[in-house]
Motif scaffolding. Structure first.
Motif, short mmCIF file in Angstrom:
data_model
loop_
_atom_site.label_atom_id
_atom_site.label_comp_id
_atom_site.label_asym_id
_atom_site.label_seq_id
_atom_site.Cartn_x
_atom_site.Cartn_y
_atom_site.Cartn_z
N TYR A 162 0.84 -1.19 0.00
CA TYR A 162 0.00 0.00 0.00
C TYR A 162 0.88 1.24 0.00
O TYR A 162 2.06 1.20 0.33
N THR A 163 0.27 2.35 -0.40
CA THR A 163 0.98 3.62 -0.47
C THR A 163 -0.04 4.74 -0.48
O THR A 163 -1.24 4.49 -0.31
N MET A 164 0.42 5.96 -0.69
CA MET A 164 -0.45 7.13 -0.78
C MET A 164 0.04 8.03 -1.89
O MET A 164 1.20 7.96 -2.29
N GLY A 165 -0.85 8.90 -2.36
CA GLY A 165 -0.48 9.88 -3.35
C GLY A 165 -1.17 11.20 -3.07
O GLY A 165 -2.31 11.21 -2.62
N GLU A 166 -0.48 12.30 -3.32
CA GLU A 166 -1.05 13.62 -3.09
C GLU A 166 -2.20 13.92 -4.06
O GLU A 166 -3.12 14.65 -3.72
N ASP A 167 -2.11 13.38 -5.27
CA ASP A 167 -3.15 13.52 -6.28
C ASP A 167 -3.12 12.25 -7.13
O ASP A 167 -2.33 11.34 -6.86
N LEU A 168 -3.96 12.18 -8.15
CA LEU A 168 -4.04 10.96 -8.94
C LEU A 168 -2.72 10.64 -9.64
O LEU A 168 -2.25 9.50 -9.62
N LYS A 169 -2.10 11.64 -10.24
CA LYS A 169 -0.82 11.42 -10.94
C LYS A 169 0.24 10.88 -9.98
O LYS A 169 0.91 9.90 -10.27
N ASP A 170 0.38 11.52 -8.83
CA ASP A 170 1.34 11.08 -7.83
C ASP A 170 0.98 9.67 -7.34
O ASP A 170 1.86 8.82 -7.17
N GLY A 171 -0.30 9.41 -7.15
CA GLY A 171 -0.74 8.09 -6.69
C GLY A 171 -0.40 6.99 -7.69
O GLY A 171 0.04 5.91 -7.29
N LEU A 172 -0.58 7.26 -8.97
CA LEU A 172 -0.23 6.27 -9.99
C LEU A 172 1.27 5.97 -9.98
O LEU A 172 1.68 4.81 -10.09
N GLU A 173 2.08 7.00 -9.83
CA GLU A 173 3.54 6.81 -9.77
C GLU A 173 3.94 6.04 -8.51
O GLU A 173 4.76 5.12 -8.57
N MET A 174 3.36 6.42 -7.38
CA MET A 174 3.68 5.74 -6.13
C MET A 174 3.22 4.28 -6.15
O MET A 174 3.90 3.39 -5.64
N ALA A 175 2.06 4.02 -6.77
CA ALA A 175 1.55 2.66 -6.87
C ALA A 175 2.50 1.79 -7.69
O ALA A 175 2.79 0.64 -7.32
N GLU A 176 2.99 2.31 -8.79
CA GLU A 176 3.94 1.55 -9.61
C GLU A 176 5.21 1.25 -8.83
O GLU A 176 5.72 0.13 -8.87
N ASP A 177 5.70 2.24 -8.10
CA ASP A 177 6.92 2.05 -7.31
C ASP A 177 6.75 0.97 -6.24
O ASP A 177 7.60 0.09 -6.09
N VAL A 178 5.67 1.04 -5.48
CA VAL A 178 5.49 0.08 -4.38
C VAL A 178 5.22 -1.32 -4.92
O VAL A 178 5.71 -2.32 -4.38
N LEU A 179 4.48 -1.42 -6.02
CA LEU A 179 4.23 -2.74 -6.61
C LEU A 179 5.53 -3.36 -7.11
O LEU A 179 5.80 -4.53 -6.85
N SER A 180 6.34 -2.57 -7.77
CA SER A 180 7.63 -3.06 -8.26
C SER A 180 8.52 -3.52 -7.11
O SER A 180 9.13 -4.58 -7.17
N LEU A 181 8.57 -2.73 -6.05
CA LEU A 181 9.38 -3.08 -4.89
C LEU A 181 8.90 -4.39 -4.26
O LEU A 181 9.70 -5.30 -4.00
N MET A 182 7.61 -4.51 -4.01
CA MET A 182 7.09 -5.70 -3.34
C MET A 182 7.28 -6.95 -4.19
O MET A 182 7.69 -8.00 -3.68
N LEU A 183 7.03 -6.85 -5.49
CA LEU A 183 7.18 -8.03 -6.33
C LEU A 183 8.65 -8.40 -6.53
O LEU A 183 8.99 -9.57 -6.66
N SER A 184 9.53 -7.41 -6.51
CA SER A 184 10.97 -7.70 -6.55
C SER A 184 11.39 -8.49 -5.31
O SER A 184 12.18 -9.43 -5.40
N ILE A 185 10.85 -8.11 -4.16
CA ILE A 185 11.14 -8.83 -2.92
C ILE A 185 10.61 -10.26 -3.01
O ILE A 185 11.30 -11.21 -2.65
N TYR A 186 9.38 -10.42 -3.51
CA TYR A 186 8.83 -11.77 -3.68
C TYR A 186 9.76 -12.61 -4.55
O TYR A 186 10.03 -13.77 -4.23
N GLU A 187 10.22 -12.04 -5.67
CA GLU A 187 11.10 -12.78 -6.58
C GLU A 187 12.41 -13.16 -5.89
O GLU A 187 12.83 -14.32 -5.96
N LYS A 188 13.04 -12.21 -5.22
CA LYS A 188 14.32 -12.47 -4.57
C LYS A 188 14.21 -13.51 -3.46
O LYS A 188 15.13 -14.29 -3.23
#
Length: 86
Positions: free
Chosen positions: A28-54
């Motif tokens: 989970y994450t947060m965003g100040e607005d929709l654009k920021d939220g979309l960027e933050m969502a991509e970042d956190v998803l990438s991080l979590m799935l990278s951890i799952y893979e490793k």
């Protein structure tokens, strides 16, 4: 390492959005607005799935968006990420 697409639930808050991925524990994450939220969502998803893979964890299948229940403050966005990028 791969490319993934998962549904994210964006909940409108007093200021910005809270965002969670119903298929990924503690993602989970947060965003100040929709654009920021979309960027933050991509970042956190990438991080979590990278951890799952490793860690060799089983990566869950994405839920079909039509099966995810929402309230009036929520919207679903499909988030794409690439775990090949460090």
């Amino acid at each position: 390492m791969s490319i993934y697409i998962y549904p994210a639930i964006f909940t409108k808050e007093e200021t910005g959005y809270s965002i969670n991925f119903p298929d990924i524990d503690s993602c989970y994450t947060m965003g100040e607005d929709l654009k920021d939220g979309l960027e933050m969502a991509e970042d956190v998803l990438s991080l979590m799935l990278s951890i799952y893979e490793k860690e060799g964890k089983i990566i869950p299948k994405p839920s079909p968006i039509e099966r995810i229940e929402l309230n009036e403050k929520q919207r679903i966005y499909l988030i794409k990420c690439n775990t090949n990028i460090e």
